[in-house]
Design an enzyme around this catalytic site. Structure first.
Site, mmCIF file in Angstrom:
data_model
loop_
_atom_site.group_PDB
_atom_site.id
_atom_site.type_symbol
_atom_site.label_atom_id
_atom_site.label_comp_id
_atom_site.label_asym_id
_atom_site.label_seq_id
_atom_site.Cartn_x
_atom_site.Cartn_y
_atom_site.Cartn_z
ATOM 1 N N TYR A 547 0.805 -1.224 0.000
ATOM 2 C CA TYR A 547 0.000 0.000 0.000
ATOM 3 C C TYR A 547 0.835 1.269 0.000
ATOM 4 C CZ TYR A 547 -2.902 -3.823 1.730
ATOM 5 O OH TYR A 547 -3.505 -5.040 1.899
ATOM 6 N N HIS A 548 1.899 1.297 -0.808
ATOM 7 C CA HIS A 548 2.777 2.463 -0.866
ATOM 8 C C HIS A 548 2.942 2.988 -2.301
ATOM 9 C CE1 HIS A 548 4.929 0.694 2.933
ATOM 10 N NE2 HIS A 548 3.759 1.246 3.227
ATOM 11 N N PRO A 549 1.870 3.223 -3.054
ATOM 12 C CA PRO A 549 2.036 3.732 -4.416
ATOM 13 C C PRO A 549 2.574 5.164 -4.414
ATOM 14 C CG PRO A 549 -0.277 3.751 -3.807
ATOM 15 C CD PRO A 549 0.446 3.036 -2.701
#
Length: 613
Positions: A547-549
């Site tokens: 969850y680190h775009p």
């Protein structure tokens, strides 16, 4: 001797009054705790504006991790009017988002955009349609309201490299003051360190709860790593550490709580929720305002000075593309008038994580009691206990699995979850095409399972993109991260797994007979189940987004053809338009990304105000 009378055969013995009273005690306690919990969480809420002006000095699109910071800082001196637009609602006071222990319950709710990627060719083999679910915050505070609360900044190597690549002024020594500006460090450890501050609005707390964390940290020490502050040490992350998290006083420290509550009653700050931005307006090469839809009606507001896009690594490129800022060929394809030919949506980067379950011979994890009655009661009464921590995330490690001349930071991170992943909602909604495939069959919890997430690589070489699906602003964009496409990324995962095997073999771990639970899948049937090929099969099946775009509106020098914004975060070739969020990162940091985004907003606010002086 007098005989006691017996009740008739068909009549049940009457229970003693005190028996019924004792049975009612848990119910009464629970009811009392709910009432107390309500008043503990009751606080000044965020003032929402219904009647808007036609024109503001600044219009900020997105009240997320960056937008809330900007709204606060740009209105501090009372000189400038600001409109903050948020597509979602106001969830302050909702226990799902307030209670740190409920982090995994916050996704797939109304406060989550709930994006999905395109089918992946090289990853997600165990998931339905080989698609990744991407939660992103759609509420005041944005993703800081629904994330896993990890406060990691990234290291010197990352930021010094940003500056070297053309992001002048973004080296480690230049960004550190902006991390400190926000922070209010709550724990006794490191409070006197020059790498922490106790006077900012953002409460940060170090976690410490179960024995599992001590086993993890001591194992790292046996391998020769230091136990230290992963956010200190002159930006050298390598080593093991207790997690620092976005929590304070037993509550989530979202940017909505930390920055928007104290700012929302300022006369010149207007906040409009349920307001979906649809287009940026231009006069020539100058941004002049924004259109948005609220309550089924379309509105347009003007910006005297600047439009600031802070909609995140998905939302910001989408709005720019809808407005004609992006690759010419993509604009032509959708018949969107071109404003600026820039590589918007390219350079998409994200971290992946492979969950490793660890089985031990003692009941030492929080799997069996973290969400139990007494845990919830303790939180309700005193705002303490396991639910006051970030989902039982207790420790982390950063290390290099190989060293080279181009090495700038650790390439693997571990995160310790002192809980069985089966208890975590983010793992229960993974949409496995074969739901039972992830168990060993004979393994049961009973507090004897916990999880170490292997996050690798920290700097992936697999790079994706975001494109418009259509010219409709309500259509979700095409998201294709190209996970595990580059062989380097898989090699890094394998090295991370081997290092984990070394960790589990230490005396600390073996004091509880720890072993890695072998994940099964019918597609992964190697004879040697410890061969690299077997682990590769499992990683391609089970690794998932962490969850680190980032990096879809890349920052760089103004003559950098791969850049969208300059070092002051101004969109290149456009006046009065900036992007301030995770999308501007030249490459993803070797860390969780929420802390860097808040730093980016702090630094951007100074740049904006200094340009006016």
């Amino acid at each position: 001797m007098k005989k006691h009378s017996q009740p008739p055969k068909n009549e049940k013995p009457r229970s003693q009054p005190w028996n019924n009273a004792w049975k009612a005690v848990p119910i009464l306690i629970l009811a009392l705790s709910v009432i107390i919990h309500y008043y503990l969480l009751k606080e000044d809420n965020i003032h929402i504006t219904t009647q808007l002006n036609e024109t503001y000095d600044f219009v900020i699109v997105g009240a997320g991790s960056a937008g809330c910071v900007l709204a606060n800082r740009l209105t501090e001196n009372g000189q400038f009017s600001v409109l903050l637009l948020e597509a979602g609602g106001n969830d302050m006071g909702n226990y799902i988002y307030d209670i740190p222990g409920y982090t995994d319950k916050a996704v797939r709710t109304h406060a989550d955009w709930g994006y999905h990627t395109e089918p992946q060719k090289h990853a997600y083999k165990a998931y339905k349609k080989e698609i990744s679910f991407w939660p992103r915050g759609r509420t005041l505070g944005g993703t800081s309201t629904i994330n896993s609360l990890v406060y990691h900044r990234g290291g010197r190597g990352d930021y010094d490299k940003w500056a070297e690549l053309g992001a002048k002024g973004w080296d480690y020594d230049s960004v550190l003051p902006y991390f400190l500006k926000s922070e209010s460090f709550q724990s006794p450890s490191f409070r006197d360190s020059k790498y922490h501050n106790t006077n900012g609005p953002l409460k940060i707390t170090e976690t410490a709860f179960t024995r599992v964390a001590d086993i993890f940290l001591n194992g790292g020490k046996e391998l020769g790593y230091k136990i230290h502050d992963c956010n200190g040490n002159d930006g050298d992350q390598e080593g093991f550490c207790r997690l620092q998290t976005f929590t304070g006083d037993g509550l989530r420290s979202s940017t909505a709580r930390s920055f928007l509550i104290p700012a929302s009653k300022r006369e010149k700050l207007h906040i409009s929720i349920n307001s979906h931005a649809t287009k940026i307006h231009f006069e020539g090469k100058s941004a002049t305002g924004v259109s948005f839809v609220r309550g089924g009606l379309r509105f347009t507001v003007n910006a005297r000075r600047e439009v600031i896009i802070s909609s995140g690594a998905v939302g910001s490129p989408q709005l720019l593309l809808l407005s004609g800022v992006g690759p010419k060929k993509d604009m032509d394809k959708l018949k969107i008038p071109l404003v600026a030919d820039l590589p918007v949506g390219k350079n998409l980067q994200d971290h992946m994580m492979f969950p490793a379950m660890i089985h031990v011979n003692e009941s030492i994890s929080g799997s069996d009691w973290v969400y139990g009655f007494w845990s919830q009661l303790k939180y309700s009464l005193f705002r303490s206990g396991p639910l006051s921590f970030a989902g039982m995330r207790e420790a982390a490690a950063y290390f290099r699995t190989e060293r080279s001349a181009s090495d700038i930071s650790p390439d693997v991170q571990y995160q310790l979850h002192s809980i069985d992943i089966k208890y975590e909602k983010r793992f229960s909604f993974l949409d496995f095409s074969k739901p039972k495939a992830m168990t060993e069959g004979d393994i049961k919890g009973n507090g004897q399972l916990f999880t170490i997430g292997i996050m690798a690589p920290q700097h992936p070489k697999s790079v994706g993109e975001i494109r418009l699906r259509s010219a409709d602003p309500f259509d979700y964009p095409i998201i294709d991260p190209h996970y595990l496409e580059d062989p380097y990324d898989m090699g890094c995962f394998i090295r991370g797994i081997r290092k984990l095997q070394d960790l589990v073999a230490t005396k600390s771990f073996q004091s509880v007979q720890a072993r890695i639970v072998q994940i099964k899948h019918e597609d992964c049937q190697s004879k040697d189940q410890d061969a690299d090929e077997h682990w590769e099969c499992l990683v391609r099946h089970y690794a998932l987004t962490n969850y680190h775009p980032t990096s879809t509106c890349k920052m760089g020098a103004r003559d950098d053809k791969t850049a969208v914004v300059d070092p002051d975060l101004r969109v290149i070739g456009i006046k009065g338009l900036r992007v301030v969020d995770a999308s501007i990162m030249p490459f993803v940091t070797a860390a969780n990304t929420n802390a860097p985004v808040i730093m980016i907003a702090e630094k951007a606010a100074d740049a904006i105000l200094n340009a006016i002086k």
